[in-house]
Design a protein around this motif. Structure first.
Motif, PDB file in Angstrom:
ATOM      1  N   LEU A   1      13.153   0.510   1.497  1.00  0.00           N
ATOM      2  CA  LEU A   1      11.954   0.034   0.805  1.00  0.00           C
ATOM      3  C   LEU A   1      10.939   1.157   0.587  1.00  0.00           C
ATOM      4  O   LEU A   1      10.185   1.143  -0.391  1.00  0.00           O
ATOM      5  CB  LEU A   1      11.303  -1.104   1.605  1.00  0.00           C
ATOM      6  N   GLY A   2      10.927   2.137   1.484  1.00  0.00           N
ATOM      7  CA  GLY A   2      10.009   3.258   1.333  1.00  0.00           C
ATOM      8  C   GLY A   2      10.533   4.381   0.471  1.00  0.00           C
ATOM      9  O   GLY A   2       9.844   5.401   0.315  1.00  0.00           O
ATOM     10  N   SER A   3      11.719   4.216  -0.121  1.00  0.00           N
ATOM     11  CA  SER A   3      12.379   5.328  -0.811  1.00  0.00           C
ATOM     12  C   SER A   3      12.493   5.169  -2.317  1.00  0.00           C
ATOM     13  O   SER A   3      13.126   5.998  -2.973  1.00  0.00           O
ATOM     14  CB  SER A   3      13.789   5.517  -0.224  1.00  0.00           C
ATOM     15  N   PHE A   4      11.916   4.132  -2.887  1.00  0.00           N
ATOM     16  CA  PHE A   4      11.954   3.981  -4.342  1.00  0.00           C
ATOM     17  C   PHE A   4      11.172   5.119  -5.000  1.00  0.00           C
ATOM     18  O   PHE A   4      10.246   5.677  -4.403  1.00  0.00           O
ATOM     19  CB  PHE A   4      11.372   2.633  -4.750  1.00  0.00           C
ATOM     20  N   ARG A   5      11.549   5.462  -6.210  1.00  0.00           N
ATOM     21  CA  ARG A   5      10.861   6.532  -6.938  1.00  0.00           C
ATOM     22  C   ARG A   5       9.900   5.994  -7.992  1.00  0.00           C
ATOM     23  O   ARG A   5       9.099   6.753  -8.531  1.00  0.00           O
ATOM     24  CB  ARG A   5      11.887   7.465  -7.586  1.00  0.00           C
ATOM     25  N   ASP A   6       9.993   4.733  -8.296  1.00  0.00           N
ATOM     26  CA  ASP A   6       9.052   4.109  -9.227  1.00  0.00           C
ATOM     27  C   ASP A   6       7.704   3.990  -8.518  1.00  0.00           C
ATOM     28  O   ASP A   6       7.588   3.297  -7.503  1.00  0.00           O
ATOM     29  CB  ASP A   6       9.578   2.732  -9.614  1.00  0.00           C
ATOM     30  N   PRO A   7       6.664   4.657  -8.999  1.00  0.00           N
ATOM     31  CA  PRO A   7       5.365   4.627  -8.311  1.00  0.00           C
ATOM     32  C   PRO A   7       4.843   3.219  -8.048  1.00  0.00           C
ATOM     33  O   PRO A   7       4.246   2.964  -6.997  1.00  0.00           O
ATOM     34  CB  PRO A   7       4.448   5.399  -9.262  1.00  0.00           C
ATOM     35  N   ALA A   8       5.050   2.306  -8.970  1.00  0.00           N
ATOM     36  CA  ALA A   8       4.555   0.942  -8.770  1.00  0.00           C
ATOM     37  C   ALA A   8       5.251   0.282  -7.583  1.00  0.00           C
ATOM     38  O   ALA A   8       4.616  -0.438  -6.794  1.00  0.00           O
ATOM     39  CB  ALA A   8       4.774   0.116 -10.035  1.00  0.00           C
ATOM     40  N   LEU A   9       6.536   0.524  -7.433  1.00  0.00           N
ATOM     41  CA  LEU A   9       7.282  -0.057  -6.317  1.00  0.00           C
ATOM     42  C   LEU A   9       6.907   0.617  -5.004  1.00  0.00           C
ATOM     43  O   LEU A   9       6.856  -0.039  -3.956  1.00  0.00           O
ATOM     44  CB  LEU A   9       8.785   0.048  -6.571  1.00  0.00           C
ATOM     45  N   VAL A  10       6.639   1.906  -5.043  1.00  0.00           N
ATOM     46  CA  VAL A  10       6.183   2.620  -3.849  1.00  0.00           C
ATOM     47  C   VAL A  10       4.866   2.031  -3.357  1.00  0.00           C
ATOM     48  O   VAL A  10       4.687   1.783  -2.158  1.00  0.00           O
ATOM     49  CB  VAL A  10       6.017   4.128  -4.135  1.00  0.00           C
ATOM     50  N   LYS A  11       3.960   1.785  -4.279  1.00  0.00           N
ATOM     51  CA  LYS A  11       2.667   1.209  -3.902  1.00  0.00           C
ATOM     52  C   LYS A  11       2.844  -0.197  -3.330  1.00  0.00           C
ATOM     53  O   LYS A  11       2.159  -0.588  -2.380  1.00  0.00           O
ATOM     54  CB  LYS A  11       1.744   1.185  -5.111  1.00  0.00           C
ATOM     55  N   SER A  12       3.773  -0.948  -3.897  1.00  0.00           N
ATOM     56  CA  SER A  12       4.037  -2.289  -3.368  1.00  0.00           C
ATOM     57  C   SER A  12       4.564  -2.226  -1.948  1.00  0.00           C
ATOM     58  O   SER A  12       4.159  -3.009  -1.082  1.00  0.00           O
ATOM     59  CB  SER A  12       5.049  -3.023  -4.265  1.00  0.00           C
ATOM     60  N   ALA A  13       5.478  -1.280  -1.707  1.00  0.00           N
ATOM     61  CA  ALA A  13       6.042  -1.133  -0.361  1.00  0.00           C
ATOM     62  C   ALA A  13       4.966  -0.736   0.641  1.00  0.00           C
ATOM     63  O   ALA A  13       4.896  -1.294   1.744  1.00  0.00           O
ATOM     64  CB  ALA A  13       7.163  -0.099  -0.379  1.00  0.00           C
ATOM     65  N   MET A  14       4.095   0.199   0.286  1.00  0.00           N
ATOM     66  CA  MET A  14       3.037   0.611   1.210  1.00  0.00           C
ATOM     67  C   MET A  14       2.061  -0.532   1.470  1.00  0.00           C
ATOM     68  O   MET A  14       1.489  -0.628   2.566  1.00  0.00           O
ATOM     69  CB  MET A  14       2.317   1.841   0.660  1.00  0.00           C
ATOM     70  N   SER A  15       1.887  -1.407   0.500  1.00  0.00           N
ATOM     71  CA  SER A  15       0.942  -2.514   0.674  1.00  0.00           C
ATOM     72  C   SER A  15       1.385  -3.479   1.764  1.00  0.00           C
ATOM     73  O   SER A  15       0.563  -4.222   2.309  1.00  0.00           O
ATOM     74  CB  SER A  15       0.750  -3.273  -0.641  1.00  0.00           C
TER      75      SER A  15
END
Length: 313
Positions: free
Chosen positions: A180-194
């Motif tokens: 979950l922390g390894s996606f490269r799509d910035p939007a998905l990265v932000k979702s994971a950190m949230s």
């Protein structure tokens, strides 16, 4: 020295020494990368491992964005044929050496060489595994899920998120969180950190994979600092500050992949007063600033050597 003139331990030592010299700024990366290419097809797994450690220079924070595509091509041409021949799945009659080599070369080529056949295979294996929880060797589970995530879309993100919330097995859960922390799509990265703010996952298990995994990719390496910058107080409210598990003290590490004086100043200015009363925080901030300084000091020389080597790619 040519491969035929050295024993396996000598080849390992030579390559390890070359990487150390590059890291110390005492050797042009072009010399080390030439050696990595020469030894990439070595029959000894330990030698190949050292070759890959040199090639990983091309994925460090110090490498200029304009050189990254050429670095991908070098890795793909150097390690791709052997990695694709091994694939993600064990074959009948394989030796233990081949099985161990797969664990190193296949994930590296899939991720850093952006190998489309290996990525497609990882996606299919990951999809099947989410349905049935089988079909992937335990020692490769995290790497397969990570590869599928790095090149994955929102549909895979949502499936992985839902599965991770249900998972009870600690090893599988950690593999999913890392993915979950390894996606490269910035939007998905932000979702994971949230998810660190919503506490959907135990922060003690989710903190490092969700916040620090994006640092590994040139595409997303700046996002953790931005997230901490925008959500510092909320993070402090959710993270443990107990001795032995003081995750709040690790927040300065979100800036450790920066490589220029301007970003260094931003990291120092933001954290200096906020982290001063967090046990271990000032020490971690100092380590982060030292890392940025070291990167900035070697960046120009390192990129000159890499550009020289990659001229034909």
């Amino acid at each position: 020295a040519k491969s035929a003139n050295l024993t396996s331990p000598e080849r390992v030592n030579v390559l390890g020494g070359l990487r150390a010299l590059v890291d110390a700024g005492e050797l042009s990366p072009s010399v080390a990368l030439s050696a990595a290419r020469e030894f990439a097809g070595d029959p000894d797994r330990g030698v190949v491992d050292q070759s890959i450690k040199i090639a990983q220079i091309l994925r460090t924070s110090a490498v200029a964005d304009g050189l990254l595509p050429k670095g991908v091509r070098f890795i793909h041409e150097t390690y791709g044929p052997r990695a694709r021949d091994l694939g993600w799945l064990e074959k009948p009659g394989e030796s233990e050496e081949q099985r161990l080599l797969r664990q190193t070369i296949v994930p590296f080529e899939a991720s850093s060489g952006e190998d489309q056949p290996l990525i497609a295979q990882a996606r299919q294996l990951a999809s099947n595994w989410l349905d049935r929880r089988d079909g992937i060797a335990p020692e490769l589970l995290e790497d397969v899920l990570l590869t599928a995530a790095q090149f994955g879309d929102s549909a895979y993100f949502d499936r992985l998120h839902a599965a991770a919330l249900r998972e009870q097995d600690p090893r599988r859960s950690q593999a999913m969180l890392a993915a979950l922390g390894s996606f490269r799509d910035p939007a998905l990265v932000k979702s994971a950190m949230s998810f660190l703010l919503t506490r959907e996952f135990d922060p003690r298990k989710a903190f490092r994979p969700l916040l620090f995994r994006p640092l590994f990719s040139p595409v997303t390496k700046s996002l953790p600092f931005s997230f901490v910058h925008d959500n510092f107080d909320a993070l402090l409210a959710t993270l443990s500050t107990e001795i032995g598990s003081n995750f709040a003290a690790e927040l300065p590490f979100a800036g450790r992949t920066f490589c220029d004086p301007g970003s260094r100043a931003q990291v120092e200015t933001f954290f200096q007063s906020r982290i001063k009363n967090v046990t271990g925080g000032p020490r971690n901030l100092a380590q982060t600033l030292d890392t940025i300084d070291a990167c900035a000091a070697t960046r120009a020389e390192l990129n000159a050597g890499i550009a020289e080597f990659l001229e034909g790619y």
